[in-house]
Motif scaffolding. Structure first.
Motif, PDB file in Angstrom:
ATOM      1  N   ILE A  12      76.187  14.018  26.481  1.00  0.00           N
ATOM      2  CA  ILE A  12      75.756  15.278  25.832  1.00  0.00           C
ATOM      3  C   ILE A  12      75.133  15.337  24.077  1.00  0.00           C
ATOM      4  N   ALA A  13      76.574  14.528  23.084  1.00  0.00           N
ATOM      5  CA  ALA A  13      75.920  14.697  22.469  1.00  0.00           C
ATOM      6  C   ALA A  13      74.526  13.813  21.720  1.00  0.00           C
ATOM      7  N   LYS A  14      74.402  13.282  23.180  1.00  0.00           N
ATOM      8  CA  LYS A  14      72.509  12.674  22.737  1.00  0.00           C
ATOM      9  C   LYS A  14      71.737  13.904  23.305  1.00  0.00           C
ATOM     10  N   ILE A  15      71.479  14.448  24.010  1.00  0.00           N
ATOM     11  CA  ILE A  15      70.937  14.785  24.974  1.00  0.00           C
ATOM     12  C   ILE A  15      70.554  16.447  23.182  1.00  0.00           C
ATOM     13  N   SER A  16      71.634  16.663  22.999  1.00  0.00           N
ATOM     14  CA  SER A  16      72.087  17.877  22.228  1.00  0.00           C
ATOM     15  C   SER A  16      71.143  17.371  20.480  1.00  0.00           C
ATOM     16  N   PHE A  17      71.301  15.850  20.583  1.00  0.00           N
ATOM     17  CA  PHE A  17      70.544  15.604  19.082  1.00  0.00           C
ATOM     18  C   PHE A  17      69.319  15.807  19.400  1.00  0.00           C
ATOM     19  N   ALA A  18      68.937  15.146  20.771  1.00  0.00           N
ATOM     20  CA  ALA A  18      67.422  15.376  21.187  1.00  0.00           C
ATOM     21  C   ALA A  18      66.730  16.458  21.154  1.00  0.00           C
ATOM     22  N   ILE A  19      67.375  17.913  21.816  1.00  0.00           N
ATOM     23  CA  ILE A  19      67.377  19.002  21.582  1.00  0.00           C
ATOM     24  C   ILE A  19      66.847  19.593  20.323  1.00  0.00           C
ATOM     25  N   PHE A  20      67.889  18.702  19.326  1.00  0.00           N
ATOM     26  CA  PHE A  20      68.134  19.648  17.967  1.00  0.00           C
ATOM     27  C   PHE A  20      66.479  18.285  17.102  1.00  0.00           C
ATOM     28  N   MET A  21      66.258  17.552  17.786  1.00  0.00           N
ATOM     29  CA  MET A  21      65.418  16.795  17.161  1.00  0.00           C
ATOM     30  C   MET A  21      64.140  17.683  17.435  1.00  0.00           C
ATOM     31  N   PHE A  22      63.559  17.708  18.449  1.00  0.00           N
ATOM     32  CA  PHE A  22      62.491  18.219  19.548  1.00  0.00           C
ATOM     33  C   PHE A  22      62.587  19.718  18.798  1.00  0.00           C
ATOM     34  N   VAL A  23      63.587  20.450  18.434  1.00  0.00           N
ATOM     35  CA  VAL A  23      63.304  21.676  17.875  1.00  0.00           C
ATOM     36  C   VAL A  23      62.758  21.649  16.374  1.00  0.00           C
ATOM     37  N   GLN A  72      88.242  11.555  16.466  1.00  0.00           N
ATOM     38  CA  GLN A  72      88.386  10.317  14.796  1.00  0.00           C
ATOM     39  C   GLN A  72      87.685  10.263  14.578  1.00  0.00           C
ATOM     40  N   SER A  73      85.890   9.736  14.873  1.00  0.00           N
ATOM     41  CA  SER A  73      85.179   8.992  14.660  1.00  0.00           C
ATOM     42  C   SER A  73      84.180  10.056  13.826  1.00  0.00           C
ATOM     43  N   THR A  74      83.878  11.726  14.255  1.00  0.00           N
ATOM     44  CA  THR A  74      83.714  12.270  13.287  1.00  0.00           C
ATOM     45  C   THR A  74      84.087  12.446  12.232  1.00  0.00           C
ATOM     46  N   ILE A  75      85.557  12.605  12.319  1.00  0.00           N
ATOM     47  CA  ILE A  75      86.576  12.729  10.876  1.00  0.00           C
ATOM     48  C   ILE A  75      86.222  11.726  10.067  1.00  0.00           C
ATOM     49  N   ASN A  76      86.059  10.803  10.103  1.00  0.00           N
ATOM     50  CA  ASN A  76      85.878   9.547   9.869  1.00  0.00           C
ATOM     51  C   ASN A  76      84.967   9.199   8.862  1.00  0.00           C
ATOM     52  N   ILE A  77      83.622  10.015   9.272  1.00  0.00           N
ATOM     53  CA  ILE A  77      82.104   9.960   8.823  1.00  0.00           C
ATOM     54  C   ILE A  77      82.213  11.270   8.227  1.00  0.00           C
ATOM     55  N   LEU A  78      83.112  12.601   8.033  1.00  0.00           N
ATOM     56  CA  LEU A  78      82.801  13.249   7.107  1.00  0.00           C
ATOM     57  C   LEU A  78      83.399  13.193   6.125  1.00  0.00           C
ATOM     58  N   LYS A  79      85.060  12.294   6.352  1.00  0.00           N
ATOM     59  CA  LYS A  79      85.338  11.467   4.513  1.00  0.00           C
ATOM     60  C   LYS A  79      84.537  10.755   4.343  1.00  0.00           C
ATOM     61  N   LYS A  80      83.345  10.522   4.835  1.00  0.00           N
ATOM     62  CA  LYS A  80      82.504   9.488   3.790  1.00  0.00           C
ATOM     63  C   LYS A  80      81.521  10.181   3.539  1.00  0.00           C
ATOM     64  N   TYR A 114      73.342  21.707  11.843  1.00  0.00           N
ATOM     65  CA  TYR A 114      71.670  20.389  11.638  1.00  0.00           C
ATOM     66  C   TYR A 114      73.090  19.447  11.218  1.00  0.00           C
ATOM     67  N   PHE A 115      73.761  19.989  10.656  1.00  0.00           N
ATOM     68  CA  PHE A 115      74.711  18.320  10.195  1.00  0.00           C
ATOM     69  C   PHE A 115      75.574  18.101  10.827  1.00  0.00           C
ATOM     70  N   PHE A 116      76.457  19.568  12.181  1.00  0.00           N
ATOM     71  CA  PHE A 116      77.704  19.029  13.300  1.00  0.00           C
ATOM     72  C   PHE A 116      77.112  18.463  13.959  1.00  0.00           C
ATOM     73  N   VAL A 117      75.671  18.657  14.755  1.00  0.00           N
ATOM     74  CA  VAL A 117      75.039  17.486  15.643  1.00  0.00           C
ATOM     75  C   VAL A 117      74.480  16.373  15.048  1.00  0.00           C
ATOM     76  N   ILE A 118      74.757  16.185  13.832  1.00  0.00           N
ATOM     77  CA  ILE A 118      74.114  14.836  13.213  1.00  0.00           C
ATOM     78  C   ILE A 118      74.884  13.957  13.819  1.00  0.00           C
ATOM     79  N   VAL A 119      76.076  14.553  12.489  1.00  0.00           N
ATOM     80  CA  VAL A 119      77.232  13.556  12.349  1.00  0.00           C
ATOM     81  C   VAL A 119      78.195  13.569  13.867  1.00  0.00           C
TER      82      VAL A 119
END
Length: 136
Positions: A12-23, A72-80, A114-119
């Motif tokens: 689901i995350a990968k499809i969301s990112f692919a749609i985001f890139m297309f748009v 948890q992985s998403t929050i770790n990216i946000l902390k970085k 934008y930011f949320f989909v990528i993260v």
């Protein structure tokens, strides 16, 4: 942090990112409303781009589903990425003194999406070589 097990959330995350890139690459651009709003007033302005108004909330929803499965992985990216998170927070605060708060919030939500989909997408990558394979 509570993790909800969602089957195929990574897909689901990968499809969301692919749609985001297309748009992003093939979608319509954001029109400038500043002059129009000052001339006619905020109440008279019609909805500009119905496609964007449907796509970005859907992308946010799909990415949120992916986030719930891997928070948890998403929050770790946000902390970085503290500076970009601070920039988004500052942009949210600036809505309070904007001349057009509703339009400003729509723009902020679009940038946040934008930011949320990528993260969320990056949180499912195992290593950087996966990202390079997708780009190639």
């Amino acid at each position: 942090m509570v993790t909800i097990k969602i089957p195929r959330a990574d897909l689901i995350a990968k499809i969301s990112f692919a749609i985001f890139m297309f748009v992003t690459f093939f979608g319509t651009s954001i029109p400038s409303f500043q002059g129009t709003m000052q001339e006619r007033g905020l109440d008279e302005i019609d909805t500009s781009n119905i496609v964007n108004q449907l796509i970005y909330p859907a992308l946010f929803f799909f990415s949120f589903v992916g986030f719930l499965s891997n928070p948890q992985s998403t929050i770790n990216i946000l902390k970085k990425e503290k500076m970009f998170s601070f920039l988004l927070f500052y942009a949210l605060i600036t809505i309070s003194w904007s001349d057009f708060p509703l339009v400003s919030f729509k723009r902020w939500f679009q940038i946040f999406t934008y930011f949320f989909v990528i993260v969320v997408y990056l949180s499912y990558l195992k290593n950087a070589s996966e990202l390079l394979n997708i780009i190639k």
